[in-house]
Design an enzyme around this catalytic site. Structure first.
Site, PDB file in Angstrom:
ATOM      1  N   TYR A  63       0.856  -1.184   0.000  1.00 15.59           N
ATOM      2  CA  TYR A  63       0.000   0.000   0.000  1.00 15.59           C
ATOM      3  C   TYR A  63       0.892   1.234   0.000  1.00 15.59           C
ATOM      4  O   TYR A  63       1.489   1.598   1.010  1.00 15.59           O
ATOM      5  CB  TYR A  63      -0.923   0.024   1.220  1.00 15.59           C
ATOM      6  CG  TYR A  63      -1.913  -1.119   1.283  1.00 15.59           C
ATOM      7  CD1 TYR A  63      -2.156  -1.933   0.183  1.00 15.59           C
ATOM      8  CD2 TYR A  63      -2.614  -1.396   2.459  1.00 15.59           C
ATOM      9  CE1 TYR A  63      -3.056  -2.981   0.250  1.00 15.59           C
ATOM     10  CE2 TYR A  63      -3.524  -2.440   2.526  1.00 15.59           C
ATOM     11  CZ  TYR A  63      -3.732  -3.231   1.427  1.00 15.59           C
ATOM     12  OH  TYR A  63      -4.628  -4.275   1.502  1.00 15.59           O
ATOM     13  N   PRO A 209     -15.663  -5.185   1.705  1.00 16.83           N
ATOM     14  CA  PRO A 209     -16.884  -5.668   2.366  1.00 16.83           C
ATOM     15  C   PRO A 209     -18.138  -4.876   2.059  1.00 16.83           C
ATOM     16  O   PRO A 209     -19.238  -5.329   2.386  1.00 16.83           O
ATOM     17  CB  PRO A 209     -16.526  -5.540   3.855  1.00 16.83           C
ATOM     18  CG  PRO A 209     -15.578  -4.387   3.904  1.00 16.83           C
ATOM     19  CD  PRO A 209     -14.750  -4.510   2.644  1.00 16.83           C
ATOM     20  N   LEU A 210     -18.017  -3.694   1.446  1.00 21.91           N
ATOM     21  CA  LEU A 210     -19.174  -2.809   1.321  1.00 21.91           C
ATOM     22  C   LEU A 210     -19.895  -2.884  -0.023  1.00 21.91           C
ATOM     23  O   LEU A 210     -20.882  -2.179  -0.222  1.00 21.91           O
ATOM     24  CB  LEU A 210     -18.758  -1.359   1.589  1.00 21.91           C
ATOM     25  CG  LEU A 210     -18.316  -1.077   3.027  1.00 21.91           C
ATOM     26  CD1 LEU A 210     -17.813   0.351   3.156  1.00 21.91           C
ATOM     27  CD2 LEU A 210     -19.466  -1.320   3.994  1.00 21.91           C
TER      28      LEU A 210
END
Length: 281
Positions: A63, A209-210
Site C-alpha cells: 500500500y 466488504p461494502l
C-alpha cells in the site's frame, strides 16, 4: 442465523480483538500509489478509529508501496500495546493499480524485514501472504515465514485469496490463523471458505466488504436501511457480522464521517429473518 453472539474474536485463539476493525488501504494516493494526499487527516482517521475501540488495523507493504505502514507507525505507535496490526507481503508495485505477484522466498524474506522496520515493531502480530504465487510452490514461499516465526519476528500467519488446497498446503509449513478473501453481499464465491475456516477456528477477513451488488439487492438493502434507520453500508457490514462469528471486518475510508458510520454497524440488531433474506440473494 441470528444476530452476532459476540463482537470479539481471538486470532489464533489468543489475540482477542473487536470484530470491527479498520483497513488502511485507502489512506494512499490514487491507484493505491503514493502517500495519503491529506496526511494529517489520515492520521486523525486512524487515531479516531483506535480511540473509538478499534483494535485491529490491516495494512500491507504494497500500500503506497510502503507509505501506509509508515503512516500507521507515526499515527499509532503509542497505541501498539493495545492494538493488533496485521500486514501483508507478496506483491510488488510497478505503478498505480499494478500488483505483480512475487512469492519467491528471497523476496518474502525482504518484505518481512521491511515491514518490521517501517512499522517500528520487533514482532508482526499477524503477517499475511498477500497472494499465492502460481509460479512458486506455496511451501517454498512460506519457508522464510516459518523461519521468521521461529525467530520471533512474526507471531501468527494468514493467507489472502486462498482456497482450501492452499490453506492445507500452507498448514504443512506453518499454522494458518486467518484467510483474507474478497467477500461481500454480492461476491459470494468464497462461501465454502467462510464455513471451512469457521469450523477450524480460522479468522475470515473479507476485503471489499461494502459492495452492495445488483439493483435488485440494492433495493432490498435500501428497504432494510429505512427499517433500521441505518445506511446501506451499515446494513452490509451488519450482515457480515451475522454471517459467521469468525468474520473480522476491515472497512477502510479516508473520511471521518464514513468511519463513524461504519463503526455504528455493530449496534444494528438485524432480525434473523432479515439476515436470511439477504443471505438468500
Amino acid at each position: 442465523m441470528a444476530t452476532p453472539t459476540s463482537l470479539t474474536y481471538k486470532i489464533g485463539g489468543v489475540l482477542e480483538i473487536n470484530r470491527m476493525g479498520y483497513g488502511g488501504m485507502q489512506l494512499t494516493g490514487p491507484g493505491v500509489w503514493g502517500d495519503a494526499p491529506e496526511r494529517e487527516t489520515a492520521k486523525r482517521v486512524l487515531l479516531y478509529a483506535v480511540e473509538s475501540g478499534v483494535n485491529f488495523i490491516d495494512t500491507a507493504d504494497s500500500y503506497g508501496p510502503h507509505t501506509n505502514e509508515v503512516l500507521i507507525r507515526e499515527a499509532l505507535s503509542s497505541h501498539y500495546s493495545d492494538i493488533v496490526v496485521a500486514t501483508k507481503g507478496g506483491l510488488e508495485r510497478t505503478g498505480p493499480n499494478q500488483w505483480p505477484v512475487n512469492g519467491r522466498p528471497e523476496y518474502i524474506r525482504q518484505t518481512i524485514d521491511g515491514s518490521l522496520q517501517r512499522l517500528g515493531k520487533d514482532e508482526i502480530q499477524l503477517w499475511q501472504l498477500h497472494r499465492v504465487d502460481p509460479d512458486v510452490p506455496i511451501e517454498e514461499t512460506l519457508g522464510p515465514v516459518a523461519d521468521a516465526v521461529k525467530a520471533g519476528k512474526i507471531r501468527h500467519v494468514g493467507l489472502s485469496e486462498a482456497g482450501i488446497a492452499d490453506i492445507e498446503r500452507a498448514q504443512t509449513v506453518v499454522p494458518i490463523v486467518s484467510v483474507q478473501n474478497r467477500y461481500n453481499l454480492s461476491e459470494r464465491s468464497w462461501e465454502e471458505i467462510v464455513d471451512y475456516t469457521a469450523e477450524r477456528g480460522i479468522a475470515f477477513i473479507p476485503w471489499y466488504p461494502l459492495a452492495s451488488g445488483p439493483a435488485k439487492m440494492q433495493e432490498k438493502i435500501g428497504t432494510l436501511a429505512e427499517k433500521y434507520e441505518a445506511t446501506p453500508a451499515q446494513i452490509a457490514l451488519a450482515w457480515l457480522l451475522n454471517r459467521s462469528p469468525n468474520i473480522l471486518l476491515i472497512p477502510g475510508t479516508k473520511s471521518l464521517k464514513h468511519l463513524q458510520e461504519n463503526l455504528k454497524a455493530v449496534e444494528l440488531d438485524l432480525s434473523g429473518e432479515d439476515v436470511e433474506s439477504l443471505t438468500a440473494y
